[in-house]
Design a protein around this motif. Sequence first.
Motif, mmCIF file in Angstrom:
data_model
loop_
_atom_site.group_PDB
_atom_site.id
_atom_site.type_symbol
_atom_site.label_atom_id
_atom_site.label_comp_id
_atom_site.label_asym_id
_atom_site.label_seq_id
_atom_site.Cartn_x
_atom_site.Cartn_y
_atom_site.Cartn_z
ATOM 1 N N TYR A 172 0.819 -1.207 0.000
ATOM 2 C CA TYR A 172 0.000 0.000 0.000
ATOM 3 C C TYR A 172 0.856 1.262 0.000
ATOM 4 O O TYR A 172 0.412 2.324 -0.426
ATOM 5 C CB TYR A 172 -0.954 -0.007 1.189
ATOM 6 C CG TYR A 172 -2.274 -0.674 0.877
ATOM 7 C CD1 TYR A 172 -3.291 0.015 0.227
ATOM 8 C CD2 TYR A 172 -2.500 -2.000 1.197
ATOM 9 C CE1 TYR A 172 -4.493 -0.588 -0.085
ATOM 10 C CE2 TYR A 172 -3.710 -2.620 0.897
ATOM 11 C CZ TYR A 172 -4.699 -1.903 0.254
ATOM 12 O OH TYR A 172 -5.894 -2.505 -0.056
ATOM 13 N N SER B 193 0.240 3.393 -4.869
ATOM 14 C CA SER B 193 -0.292 4.666 -5.359
ATOM 15 C C SER B 193 0.792 5.481 -6.051
ATOM 16 O O SER B 193 0.520 6.196 -7.024
ATOM 17 C CB SER B 193 -0.904 5.466 -4.202
ATOM 18 O OG SER B 193 0.062 5.719 -3.202
ATOM 19 N N VAL C 237 -7.421 14.806 9.922
ATOM 20 C CA VAL C 237 -6.788 13.489 9.820
ATOM 21 C C VAL C 237 -7.255 12.582 10.963
ATOM 22 O O VAL C 237 -7.593 11.409 10.756
ATOM 23 C CB VAL C 237 -5.258 13.617 9.839
ATOM 24 C CG1 VAL C 237 -4.602 12.239 9.983
ATOM 25 C CG2 VAL C 237 -4.763 14.282 8.566
ATOM 26 N N THR D 216 -9.279 9.182 10.432
ATOM 27 C CA THR D 216 -8.609 7.939 10.817
ATOM 28 C C THR D 216 -9.453 7.135 11.780
ATOM 29 O O THR D 216 -9.765 5.960 11.545
ATOM 30 C CB THR D 216 -7.243 8.235 11.450
ATOM 31 O OG1 THR D 216 -6.429 8.958 10.530
ATOM 32 C CG2 THR D 216 -6.541 6.944 11.839
ATOM 33 N N PHE E 160 -9.625 8.984 1.674
ATOM 34 C CA PHE E 160 -8.397 8.990 0.876
ATOM 35 C C PHE E 160 -8.406 10.151 -0.121
ATOM 36 O O PHE E 160 -7.360 10.750 -0.390
ATOM 37 C CB PHE E 160 -8.245 7.659 0.141
ATOM 38 C CG PHE E 160 -8.091 6.481 1.067
ATOM 39 C CD1 PHE E 160 -6.926 6.286 1.773
ATOM 40 C CD2 PHE E 160 -9.138 5.595 1.240
ATOM 41 C CE1 PHE E 160 -6.787 5.206 2.634
ATOM 42 C CE2 PHE E 160 -9.009 4.510 2.096
ATOM 43 C CZ PHE E 160 -7.835 4.317 2.794
ATOM 44 N N MET F 224 -7.664 13.212 1.979
ATOM 45 C CA MET F 224 -6.260 13.238 2.393
ATOM 46 C C MET F 224 -5.342 13.711 1.274
ATOM 47 O O MET F 224 -4.294 14.313 1.529
ATOM 48 C CB MET F 224 -5.836 11.839 2.852
ATOM 49 C CG MET F 224 -6.336 11.455 4.233
ATOM 50 S SD MET F 224 -5.553 12.450 5.525
ATOM 51 C CE MET F 224 -3.844 12.019 5.289
ATOM 52 N N SER F 225 -5.717 13.437 0.035
ATOM 53 C CA SER F 225 -4.883 13.843 -1.094
ATOM 54 C C SER F 225 -5.008 15.322 -1.404
ATOM 55 O O SER F 225 -4.259 15.844 -2.238
ATOM 56 C CB SER F 225 -5.252 13.034 -2.339
ATOM 57 O OG SER F 225 -6.551 13.383 -2.801
ATOM 58 N N ARG G 48 2.733 16.168 1.901
ATOM 59 C CA ARG G 48 1.628 15.234 1.701
ATOM 60 C C ARG G 48 2.043 13.798 2.006
ATOM 61 O O ARG G 48 1.285 13.028 2.585
ATOM 62 C CB ARG G 48 1.115 15.356 0.264
ATOM 63 C CG ARG G 48 -0.280 14.785 0.047
ATOM 64 C CD ARG G 48 -0.778 15.146 -1.340
ATOM 65 N NE ARG G 48 -0.920 16.595 -1.473
ATOM 66 C CZ ARG G 48 -0.789 17.261 -2.615
ATOM 67 N NH1 ARG G 48 -0.506 16.604 -3.725
ATOM 68 N NH2 ARG G 48 -0.950 18.567 -2.653
ATOM 69 N N ALA G 49 3.259 13.430 1.619
ATOM 70 C CA ALA G 49 3.718 12.062 1.877
ATOM 71 C C ALA G 49 3.825 11.801 3.373
ATOM 72 O O ALA G 49 3.489 10.710 3.852
ATOM 73 C CB ALA G 49 5.068 11.830 1.196
ATOM 74 N N ASN H 280 0.354 11.252 4.728
ATOM 75 C CA ASN H 280 -0.127 9.903 4.423
ATOM 76 C C ASN H 280 0.513 8.866 5.336
ATOM 77 O O ASN H 280 -0.134 7.896 5.747
ATOM 78 C CB ASN H 280 0.151 9.559 2.957
ATOM 79 C CG ASN H 280 -0.730 10.337 2.008
ATOM 80 O OD1 ASN H 280 -1.824 10.759 2.370
ATOM 81 N ND2 ASN H 280 -0.262 10.545 0.787
ATOM 82 N N PHE I 222 -1.195 9.082 8.654
ATOM 83 C CA PHE I 222 -2.501 8.448 8.513
ATOM 84 C C PHE I 222 -2.376 6.923 8.592
ATOM 85 O O PHE I 222 -3.157 6.246 9.267
ATOM 86 C CB PHE I 222 -3.117 8.867 7.176
ATOM 87 C CG PHE I 222 -4.485 8.300 6.910
ATOM 88 C CD1 PHE I 222 -5.604 8.819 7.529
ATOM 89 C CD2 PHE I 222 -4.635 7.239 6.032
ATOM 90 C CE1 PHE I 222 -6.873 8.296 7.269
ATOM 91 C CE2 PHE I 222 -5.887 6.706 5.757
ATOM 92 C CZ PHE I 222 -7.010 7.245 6.393
ATOM 93 N N GLY I 223 -1.363 6.381 7.923
ATOM 94 C CA GLY I 223 -1.162 4.937 7.937
ATOM 95 C C GLY I 223 -0.771 4.418 9.308
ATOM 96 O O GLY I 223 -1.255 3.358 9.743
#
Length: 491
Positions: A149, A153, A278, A282, A395, A398-399, A407-408, A411, A414-415
């Motif tokens: 995952y 993307s 977020v 989440t 998602f 979040m983008s 942004r990375a 993410n 978030f993960g």
Amino acid sequence: MTTSSWILRLLLHRNECLASFSGKFPTTVSCIVSDLVFPILSAATLCIFMVVCCVAWSSPALPKLLNQPNPQVSITPGDGSWIASIQAISGIFGLILAGLIVDRFGRKWPFIASALPVIAGWIMIALARTALLLYIARFLFGISYGMAYGIISIYIGEITSDEVRGAAASLITVLAKLAILFEYSVGPYVSFETLAWLSMVGPVLFLLTFVWMPESPHYLLGRGRIAEARRSLQWLRRTMDVEEELYCTRKSIERTASERGSMRELFLPAYRNNIIIVLILTFGMQMAGIQAVLVYAQTIFSQISSDLTDAQMSIVLGVVQMVTVSFPVFLVDRVGRRPLLLWSSAGSCIGLLLVSIYFTLQAAGVNVESFGWVSFVGLLFFVISYAFGMATVPFAIMSEIFPKNIRAHANALFGILSGVAIFAVLKLFQIALDNVGAYLPFWVFTVSIGLTFGFVFLYIPETKGKSLDEVQEIIAGWRRKRDPSKAVYVD
């Protein structure tokens, strides 16, 4: 767009689709296969099929180990809760590992490497005679899950052009639900060992197709390997004229290289509202209990009185997910993010409420045998409602809500938060089921999704049809009178 023009567009981009959908075959086979099956199979989404099979495995497998006489591995319910939940924690390490290696070693080979822990895990499960091997296998599954995952993307976004990127990305969720349906449909009717060997089909198909794939042109350009990037892009675009796209991509890489942020920037006061969103998304997604329902589906259904067996109800659940999961892809840019989240959380709350009432009455000694269908319908309604918004819309949000340079990191946060929440839900669900009753966790899920509805109504703005600049201004001016001079702008 007419049907004929749609087909022509797909054929024009067939190598991109084949790259996204099945892998690069030798030229003659490539032309045949790409024209016929590229809308169906995806090498990238086969990777998702591979890792989601690992998640869904516990639904048919745990009842075999806990309830059947002379199981292959003797475990306690406590062992079962660890087997179900440990994958969520190791998934965090997989996500972090993907972030560390994807820019150093590229997208292709780390992606291929993500299949190796899955293969080792299935072999361990097939040969296991102690619970320790099951723990190790599930830990390895989580590593692969996080890596897959974390890379997918990025890879799809970099190899596909604008015309097919959305379609390629949407298949991620579809193949995930197909994996769940596969495990639910096959698992109850084969032995524990056979299920593990059959589940090996995921990594085998993925490796057989993806090993022929070209590396991402974006990565190759970033490493200064211009000739390789040109060849990769020429194959993907089916044209020799790619110089303009190469130039634009190089300029984009040069520009973003000087704009990279850090995890620390996420917690600056300017992004306080973004972080709150977020947290809402989440914990709204995970505390609704969807992972518990998917992982423990057969165990839950075994406590519902119905003319269908628990295995049959699991299959119905899998089919319903497959049918409903693609609809939000077409609705999110038409209806809007906020309405979908509100409808989804409200519908999920109603479905969970029906289940909670059923299990509460059952625990109180009320004869509810003739009303088992109500709780089953409630669970299906929950799954359908959840799929229409909560499963996909976060998602999309979040983008949009963070500047490109961080942004990375957003993410990744978030993960990590999702992994912790999923672990807590899966671990505590089995404990509550064994020591209190099914009504307790389902009431927690019901209250949680009800609170999520309230938080979405109060705090989540609508971003449909807004540019990234406008989204940043909306977030910066959230719940106060906006001052255009304080807007935050991004590329």
